[in-house]
Design a protein around this motif. Structure first.
Motif, PDB file in Angstrom:
ATOM      1  N   GLU A  12      20.588  27.078  34.281  1.00  0.00           N
ATOM      2  CA  GLU A  12      20.549  25.718  34.275  1.00  0.00           C
ATOM      3  C   GLU A  12      21.261  24.336  32.540  1.00  0.00           C
ATOM      4  N   PRO A  13      22.350  23.685  33.327  1.00  0.00           N
ATOM      5  CA  PRO A  13      23.417  22.775  32.193  1.00  0.00           C
ATOM      6  C   PRO A  13      22.007  22.109  31.723  1.00  0.00           C
ATOM      7  N   ASP A  14      22.541  21.856  30.283  1.00  0.00           N
ATOM      8  CA  ASP A  14      21.907  20.992  29.711  1.00  0.00           C
ATOM      9  C   ASP A  14      22.268  19.722  29.870  1.00  0.00           C
ATOM     10  N   GLU A  15      23.826  18.855  30.192  1.00  0.00           N
ATOM     11  CA  GLU A  15      23.565  18.104  30.613  1.00  0.00           C
ATOM     12  C   GLU A  15      24.428  18.117  32.016  1.00  0.00           C
ATOM     13  N   VAL A  16      23.974  16.938  33.251  1.00  0.00           N
ATOM     14  CA  VAL A  16      25.033  17.335  33.810  1.00  0.00           C
ATOM     15  C   VAL A  16      26.256  15.879  33.833  1.00  0.00           C
ATOM     16  N   PRO A  17      27.547  16.650  33.932  1.00  0.00           N
ATOM     17  CA  PRO A  17      28.741  15.061  33.992  1.00  0.00           C
ATOM     18  C   PRO A  17      28.198  13.739  34.495  1.00  0.00           C
ATOM     19  N   THR A  18      28.546  12.670  33.811  1.00  0.00           N
ATOM     20  CA  THR A  18      28.286  12.233  35.225  1.00  0.00           C
ATOM     21  C   THR A  18      29.401  11.194  36.348  1.00  0.00           C
ATOM     22  N   SER A  19      29.830  12.177  36.101  1.00  0.00           N
ATOM     23  CA  SER A  19      31.007  12.400  37.391  1.00  0.00           C
ATOM     24  C   SER A  19      30.307  13.085  38.985  1.00  0.00           C
ATOM     25  N   THR A  20      29.246  14.205  38.046  1.00  0.00           N
ATOM     26  CA  THR A  20      28.623  14.462  39.269  1.00  0.00           C
ATOM     27  C   THR A  20      27.688  14.202  39.492  1.00  0.00           C
ATOM     28  N   ARG A  21      26.898  13.202  39.180  1.00  0.00           N
ATOM     29  CA  ARG A  21      26.293  13.113  39.465  1.00  0.00           C
ATOM     30  C   ARG A  21      24.951  11.898  40.448  1.00  0.00           C
ATOM     31  N   VAL A  22      24.660  12.404  41.510  1.00  0.00           N
ATOM     32  CA  VAL A  22      24.578  11.415  42.730  1.00  0.00           C
ATOM     33  C   VAL A  22      22.484  10.656  42.467  1.00  0.00           C
ATOM     34  N   THR A  23      23.485   9.349  43.067  1.00  0.00           N
ATOM     35  CA  THR A  23      22.460   8.844  42.743  1.00  0.00           C
ATOM     36  C   THR A  23      21.677   8.730  43.602  1.00  0.00           C
ATOM     37  N   ASP A  24      20.602   8.193  43.815  1.00  0.00           N
ATOM     38  CA  ASP A  24      19.294   8.510  44.689  1.00  0.00           C
ATOM     39  C   ASP A  24      19.186   7.256  45.165  1.00  0.00           C
ATOM     40  N   PRO A  25      19.935   6.548  46.769  1.00  0.00           N
ATOM     41  CA  PRO A  25      19.697   5.334  47.217  1.00  0.00           C
ATOM     42  C   PRO A  25      18.827   5.004  47.597  1.00  0.00           C
ATOM     43  N   LEU A  26      17.551   5.630  47.711  1.00  0.00           N
ATOM     44  CA  LEU A  26      16.537   4.665  47.068  1.00  0.00           C
ATOM     45  C   LEU A  26      16.043   4.200  46.097  1.00  0.00           C
ATOM     46  N   GLU A  27      16.454   4.456  44.811  1.00  0.00           N
ATOM     47  CA  GLU A  27      16.619   3.394  44.061  1.00  0.00           C
ATOM     48  C   GLU A  27      17.696   2.339  43.356  1.00  0.00           C
ATOM     49  N   THR A  28      18.840   2.711  44.393  1.00  0.00           N
ATOM     50  CA  THR A  28      19.910   1.172  44.852  1.00  0.00           C
ATOM     51  C   THR A  28      18.952   0.724  45.507  1.00  0.00           C
ATOM     52  N   VAL A  29      18.534   0.809  46.073  1.00  0.00           N
ATOM     53  CA  VAL A  29      17.846  -0.009  47.844  1.00  0.00           C
ATOM     54  C   VAL A  29      16.828  -1.062  46.706  1.00  0.00           C
ATOM     55  N   ARG A  30      15.723  -0.400  45.987  1.00  0.00           N
ATOM     56  CA  ARG A  30      14.819  -1.014  45.033  1.00  0.00           C
ATOM     57  C   ARG A  30      15.180  -2.447  44.381  1.00  0.00           C
ATOM     58  N   GLU A  31      16.864  -1.459  43.703  1.00  0.00           N
ATOM     59  CA  GLU A  31      16.967  -2.597  42.823  1.00  0.00           C
ATOM     60  C   GLU A  31      17.773  -3.936  43.452  1.00  0.00           C
ATOM     61  N   LYS A  32      18.307  -4.009  44.601  1.00  0.00           N
ATOM     62  CA  LYS A  32      18.943  -4.993  45.756  1.00  0.00           C
ATOM     63  C   LYS A  32      17.704  -5.316  46.145  1.00  0.00           C
ATOM     64  N   CYS A  33      16.771  -4.927  46.073  1.00  0.00           N
ATOM     65  CA  CYS A  33      15.657  -5.644  47.296  1.00  0.00           C
ATOM     66  C   CYS A  33      14.762  -6.638  46.152  1.00  0.00           C
ATOM     67  N   GLU A  34      14.555  -5.817  45.035  1.00  0.00           N
ATOM     68  CA  GLU A  34      14.170  -6.742  43.781  1.00  0.00           C
ATOM     69  C   GLU A  34      14.675  -7.761  43.493  1.00  0.00           C
ATOM     70  N   GLN A  35      16.071  -8.413  43.643  1.00  0.00           N
ATOM     71  CA  GLN A  35      16.719  -9.620  43.323  1.00  0.00           C
ATOM     72  C   GLN A  35      16.780 -10.652  44.533  1.00  0.00           C
ATOM     73  N   THR A  36      15.989 -10.709  46.212  1.00  0.00           N
ATOM     74  CA  THR A  36      15.439 -10.691  46.223  1.00  0.00           C
ATOM     75  C   THR A  36      14.910 -12.413  46.251  1.00  0.00           C
ATOM     76  N   GLU A  37      14.263 -13.252  46.983  1.00  0.00           N
ATOM     77  CA  GLU A  37      13.720 -14.832  46.266  1.00  0.00           C
ATOM     78  C   GLU A  37      12.243 -14.075  46.690  1.00  0.00           C
ATOM     79  N   HIS A  38      11.563 -13.536  47.712  1.00  0.00           N
ATOM     80  CA  HIS A  38      10.145 -12.645  47.712  1.00  0.00           C
ATOM     81  C   HIS A  38       9.777 -12.298  46.272  1.00  0.00           C
ATOM     82  N   CYS A  39      10.567 -11.593  45.930  1.00  0.00           N
ATOM     83  CA  CYS A  39      10.285 -10.364  45.377  1.00  0.00           C
ATOM     84  C   CYS A  39      10.795 -10.717  43.723  1.00  0.00           C
ATOM     85  N   VAL A  40      11.136 -11.715  43.883  1.00  0.00           N
ATOM     86  CA  VAL A  40      11.874 -12.517  42.109  1.00  0.00           C
ATOM     87  C   VAL A  40      10.870 -13.251  42.475  1.00  0.00           C
ATOM     88  N   HIS A  41       9.990 -13.992  42.936  1.00  0.00           N
ATOM     89  CA  HIS A  41       8.310 -14.953  43.144  1.00  0.00           C
ATOM     90  C   HIS A  41       7.785 -14.432  42.618  1.00  0.00           C
TER      91      HIS A  41
END
Length: 87
Positions: A12-41
């Motif tokens: 088990e590596p202690d730290e994963v290099p940034t270039s090999t990290r995989v971003t979770d698409p769910l987290e990305t979509v959640r961040e975008k959705c939090e910027q919508t008008e209804h979510c902001v309200h």
């Protein structure tokens, strides 16, 4: 005993290099959705409730309803967008 400890920690590596990290698409979509008008309200309503409850020393009020409203709005947006990013 020393050999067993090396086997456990060696794979088990202690730290994963940034270039090999995989971003979770769910987290990305959640961040975008939090910027919508209804979510902001709904987030503003949640934050107003949290500041109101936090300013009082003795209250039975909690912000459960506002939290659920925000999560529902965000998840509704996410459910429409997340399946497009899955393979």
């Amino acid at each position: 005993m020393v050999y067993e400890e090396k086997m456990i920690t060696n794979g088990e590596p202690d730290e994963v290099p940034t270039s090999t990290r995989v971003t979770d698409p769910l987290e990305t979509v959640r961040e975008k959705c939090e910027q919508t008008e209804h979510c902001v309200h709904t987030r503003e309503r949640l934050e107003a409730c949290e500041s109101r409850v936090g300013s009082r020393s003795n209250t039975t009020e909690d912000c459960t309803e506002e939290l659920f409203d925000f999560l529902h709005a965000r998840d509704h947006c996410v459910s429409q967008k997340v399946f497009g990013s899955l393979k």
